[in-house]
Design an enzyme around this catalytic site. Sequence first.
Site, PDB file in Angstrom:
ATOM      1  N   CYS A 108       0.842  -1.216   0.000  1.00 28.00           N
ATOM      2  CA  CYS A 108       0.000   0.000   0.000  1.00 28.00           C
ATOM      3  C   CYS A 108       0.873   1.261   0.000  1.00 28.00           C
ATOM      4  O   CYS A 108       1.669   1.479   0.914  1.00 28.00           O
ATOM      5  CB  CYS A 108      -0.919   0.004   1.223  1.00 28.00           C
ATOM      6  N   VAL A 151      -6.013   0.894   5.451  1.00 27.85           N
ATOM      7  CA  VAL A 151      -4.720   1.137   6.079  1.00 27.85           C
ATOM      8  C   VAL A 151      -4.122   2.384   5.433  1.00 27.85           C
ATOM      9  O   VAL A 151      -4.484   2.704   4.299  1.00 27.85           O
ATOM     10  CB  VAL A 151      -3.775  -0.082   5.892  1.00 27.85           C
ATOM     11  N   GLU A 169      -5.699   7.631   8.230  1.00 28.00           N
ATOM     12  CA  GLU A 169      -5.445   8.534   7.088  1.00 28.00           C
ATOM     13  C   GLU A 169      -3.947   8.842   7.041  1.00 28.00           C
ATOM     14  O   GLU A 169      -3.393   9.455   7.960  1.00 28.00           O
ATOM     15  CB  GLU A 169      -6.245   9.842   7.152  1.00 28.00           C
ATOM     16  N   SER A 170      -3.321   8.434   5.943  1.00 27.84           N
ATOM     17  CA  SER A 170      -1.858   8.435   5.878  1.00 27.84           C
ATOM     18  C   SER A 170      -1.178   9.769   6.203  1.00 27.84           C
ATOM     19  O   SER A 170      -0.171   9.793   6.908  1.00 27.84           O
ATOM     20  CB  SER A 170      -1.405   7.941   4.509  1.00 27.84           C
TER      21      SER A 170
HETATM   22  N1  LIG Z   1      -6.931   8.261   1.976  1.00 27.92           N
HETATM   23  C1  LIG Z   1      -6.392   7.063   2.553  1.00 27.92           C
HETATM   24  C2  LIG Z   1      -6.260   6.013   1.478  1.00 27.92           C
HETATM   25  C3  LIG Z   1      -5.762   4.685   2.053  1.00 27.92           C
HETATM   26  C4  LIG Z   1      -6.034   3.526   1.098  1.00 27.92           C
HETATM   27  O1  LIG Z   1      -6.613   3.710   0.007  1.00 27.92           O
HETATM   28  N2  LIG Z   1      -5.644   2.317   1.513  1.00 27.92           N
HETATM   29  C5  LIG Z   1      -5.997   1.147   0.744  1.00 27.92           C
HETATM   30  C6  LIG Z   1      -4.815   0.236   0.499  1.00 27.92           C
HETATM   31  S1  LIG Z   1      -3.573   0.984  -0.504  1.00 27.92           S
HETATM   32  C7  LIG Z   1      -6.998   0.324   1.535  1.00 27.92           C
HETATM   33  O2  LIG Z   1      -6.867   0.178   2.734  1.00 27.92           O
HETATM   34  N3  LIG Z   1      -7.983  -0.254   0.844  1.00 27.92           N
HETATM   35  C8  LIG Z   1      -8.950  -1.134   1.426  1.00 27.92           C
HETATM   36  C9  LIG Z   1     -10.347  -0.710   1.146  1.00 27.92           C
HETATM   37  O3  LIG Z   1     -10.553   0.421   0.665  1.00 27.92           O
HETATM   38  O4  LIG Z   1     -11.253  -1.491   1.408  1.00 27.92           O
HETATM   39  C10 LIG Z   1      -5.051   7.375   3.219  1.00 27.92           C
HETATM   40  O5  LIG Z   1      -4.363   8.270   2.720  1.00 27.92           O
HETATM   41  O6  LIG Z   1      -4.728   6.741   4.231  1.00 27.92           O
END
Ligand SMILES: N[C@@H](CCC(=O)N[C@@H](CS)C(=O)NCC(=O)O)C(=O)O
Length: 242
Positions: free
Chosen positions: A30, A70, A82-83
Amino acid sequence: MAPSPPHLSSGEALPPLKPGVIRLYSMKFCPFAERARLVLNAKNIEHEVINVNLWEKPTWFADKNPNQQVPIVEHDGKIVYESLIVSAYLEELYPDKHPLVPKDPYSRAKDAMLIEFHGGKVIPNFFGAKDGVNEEKVEALKGDLAKLDQDLKERGTDFFYGSQPGYLDYMIWPIFARVPSHGCFGAGQGIPKSLKVLAPWVERMMKDKAVQSTIHPDSAYTEFNKYYRKDATIFDRVETPN
Ligand SMILES: N[C@@H](CCC(=O)N[C@@H](CS)C(=O)NCC(=O)O)C(=O)O
């Protein structure tokens, strides 16, 4: 750095939390979780990683983040997700340990504007430009990168932060780590060499210790992308050194 632990799936129990230890819920590939891992590793913050299988999520995962994504940081009963917020939180928890943000408010504001630009333009254009198929997106991405190139040129430093990478460098980096495997500028190709300041920045970033502790071989990203959303075993099947 220990290799990434297996990704926990549905039916698997939540490992008990250890008092005083920062826990990062992550996923090995990720790019957003990578931001938090970069900050943790750059600042040498003791932590544990719990990887989550995002296509077969354990039941307890929803209690950690209503968005079920995550990265998430948990420690001493506190949860942050949130990253960008997680990464800024880690920096604020340990401001004196290998600082990553400029002290000057205007410099911080300029960095924040660039991170906003990265999130609003670079990231969507990068995903839209996959395999170089959509020429409009590829051109848009080139334009975005030229803006970053110009910004770094004006700074006149090796990294956006200065003589070493900082918060801004780490927040934008995960996209650059994936450019060759994503094929926006041709399979296996990095960003265009015409980006005279940004291309050497990529080379310098590759040598950074925190980057080296999170990056995977291009072949691993390629393999992961091929089966992402198609096969829930992919999270552990693609082996990497990190
Ligand atoms: N805006 C979020 C995006 C995080 C994100 O998209 N994570 C993905 C993995 S790269 C995730 O957890 N996806 C699982 C889902 O959406 O169900 C951040 O910046 O933390």
